[in-house]
Design a protein around this motif. Structure first.
Motif, PDB file in Angstrom:
ATOM      1  N   VAL A  97       0.852  -1.193   0.000  1.00  0.00           N
ATOM      2  CA  VAL A  97       0.000   0.000   0.000  1.00  0.00           C
ATOM      3  C   VAL A  97       0.882   1.234   0.000  1.00  0.00           C
ATOM      4  N   PRO A 125      -4.624   3.518  -0.783  1.00  0.00           N
ATOM      5  CA  PRO A 125      -5.711   3.403   0.197  1.00  0.00           C
ATOM      6  C   PRO A 125      -7.086   3.469  -0.465  1.00  0.00           C
ATOM      7  N   ILE A 143       2.097  -1.860   4.667  1.00  0.00           N
ATOM      8  CA  ILE A 143       1.647  -0.470   4.723  1.00  0.00           C
ATOM      9  C   ILE A 143       2.877   0.428   4.661  1.00  0.00           C
ATOM     10  N   LEU A 150      -0.968   7.911   8.052  1.00  0.00           N
ATOM     11  CA  LEU A 150      -1.415   6.648   8.626  1.00  0.00           C
ATOM     12  C   LEU A 150      -2.740   6.763   9.370  1.00  0.00           C
ATOM     13  N   PHE A 153      -5.651   7.053   7.046  1.00  0.00           N
ATOM     14  CA  PHE A 153      -5.837   5.756   6.384  1.00  0.00           C
ATOM     15  C   PHE A 153      -6.637   4.804   7.265  1.00  0.00           C
ATOM     16  N   TRP A 161     -11.391  -3.809   4.092  1.00  0.00           N
ATOM     17  CA  TRP A 161     -10.032  -3.648   4.597  1.00  0.00           C
ATOM     18  C   TRP A 161      -9.957  -4.006   6.083  1.00  0.00           C
ATOM     19  N   PHE A 168      -2.033  -6.734   7.982  1.00  0.00           N
ATOM     20  CA  PHE A 168      -1.272  -5.504   7.810  1.00  0.00           C
ATOM     21  C   PHE A 168       0.143  -5.680   8.378  1.00  0.00           C
ATOM     22  N   PHE A 170       3.273  -3.127   9.493  1.00  0.00           N
ATOM     23  CA  PHE A 170       3.661  -1.745   9.742  1.00  0.00           C
ATOM     24  C   PHE A 170       5.158  -1.656  10.006  1.00  0.00           C
TER      25      PHE A 170
END
Length: 294
Positions: A97, A125, A143, A150, A153, A161, A168, A170
């Motif tokens: 992303v 996004p 991400i 962030l 998002f 999502w 996800f 990070f």
């Protein structure tokens, strides 16, 4: 040297308090009625007027007065889980992303792409997530947004999502990735299942390599000697935790980058060590009259 120390001390103190302030002011509070197996709902900040569970000793509670009570709770949950080995998953085609604004695409995006095998899917996004990649319905979702995008998002995630939140991945560390844990905590995304990575590799800018493309990321870890058992001791290496820790480590290792895989509570320690290093290193550099390389 004395002058440098006098100038540096208040700056270091101010910087460290600024970093840790966000951590301490966002500490969770748990009501006495909640069992030790309680989990945090995704995307719902934890707000309660209660404090730690009654099974904690008075001495432990006294210590918690001066620290973040979340660490105590996480350790209790870790012990209650009975887990002593990490679940490892292989790397494979993933979703990356990136920012919808081309001017705000970060070097992290280019780094994650270049570390893959060319079969990753790039989305922005709000885009549509594939039902499967390479025949697998579960896959990492990296991400790579700039930290200042962030929160927006996460606030605007669609139901599609939200159902994929545990996939996800990070990133934290350095100027590009920053410290995103306070933002993740607002949405209940700081826990063992969530994949987080401390970046211990370079993030070359676009056009820095041959042919106008970005150079491949390089390992920034350094060996600092051997411990009492004769094993190598490393500093500055990448660290990953959560569901996709094995996939992250596999992707980095395949490119010659060291990566430790740990439980979340250990990862959190590494993340704050990196944050403190980033802060102090820059403060020391700002107050020194001498060149950094001297």
């Amino acid at each position: 040297m004395t002058k440098i120390r006098r100038r540096m001390c208040p700056l270091v103190a101010t910087t460290l308090f600024a970093i840790m302030g966000a951590e301490l002011t966002h500490a969770f509070h748990f009501p006495t009625a909640v069992s030790t197996a309680r989990t945090v709902s995704v995307f719902k900040p934890v707000v309660s007027k209660g404090h730690c569970i009654s099974s904690v000793s008075s001495s432990a509670l006294g210590m918690a007065t001066w620290s973040n009570g979340q660490a105590i709770r996480e350790y209790q949950d870790f012990l209650a889980s009975g887990k002593n080995e990490l679940d490892m998953k292989d790397d494979g085609p993933s979703v990356i992303v990136q920012s919808a604004d081309p001017s705000k695409v970060t070097p992290l995006t280019d780094a994650v792409i270049s570390l893959g095998n060319g079969d990753d899917l790039i989305v922005t996004p709000g885009g549509t997530l594939p039902q499967s990649l390479n025949g697998k319905t579960s896959y990492p979702i990296f991400i790579t947004l700039p930290p200042y995008e962030l929160k927006e998002f996460l606030q605007n995630l669609s139901e599609e999502w939200k159902t994929r939140a545990e996939d996800f991945v990070f990133f934290s560390g350095g100027k590009v990735c920053g410290v995103v844990e306070p933002t993740l905590r607002e949405f209940g995304l700081c826990r063992d299942a969530m994949t987080q990575v401390v970046v211990g590799f370079s993030l070359p800018k676009p056009g820095s390599g041959l042919g106008g493309v970005a150079k491949k990321p390089e390992d920034l870890a350094c060996m600092i000697g051997n411990d009492s058992q004769g094993d190598e001791k490393w500093a500055g290496e990448s660290v990953a935790c959560g569901k996709w820790n094995g996939a992250v480590a596999g992707r980095l290792n395949a490119n010659g980058i060291r990566c430790k895989t740990v439980f979340y509570r250990e990862w959190r320690r590494a993340m704050w060590e990196r944050a403190l290093y980033d802060a102090v290193w820059n403060v020391v550099g700002a107050v020194r009259d001498e060149q950094t390389a001297s």
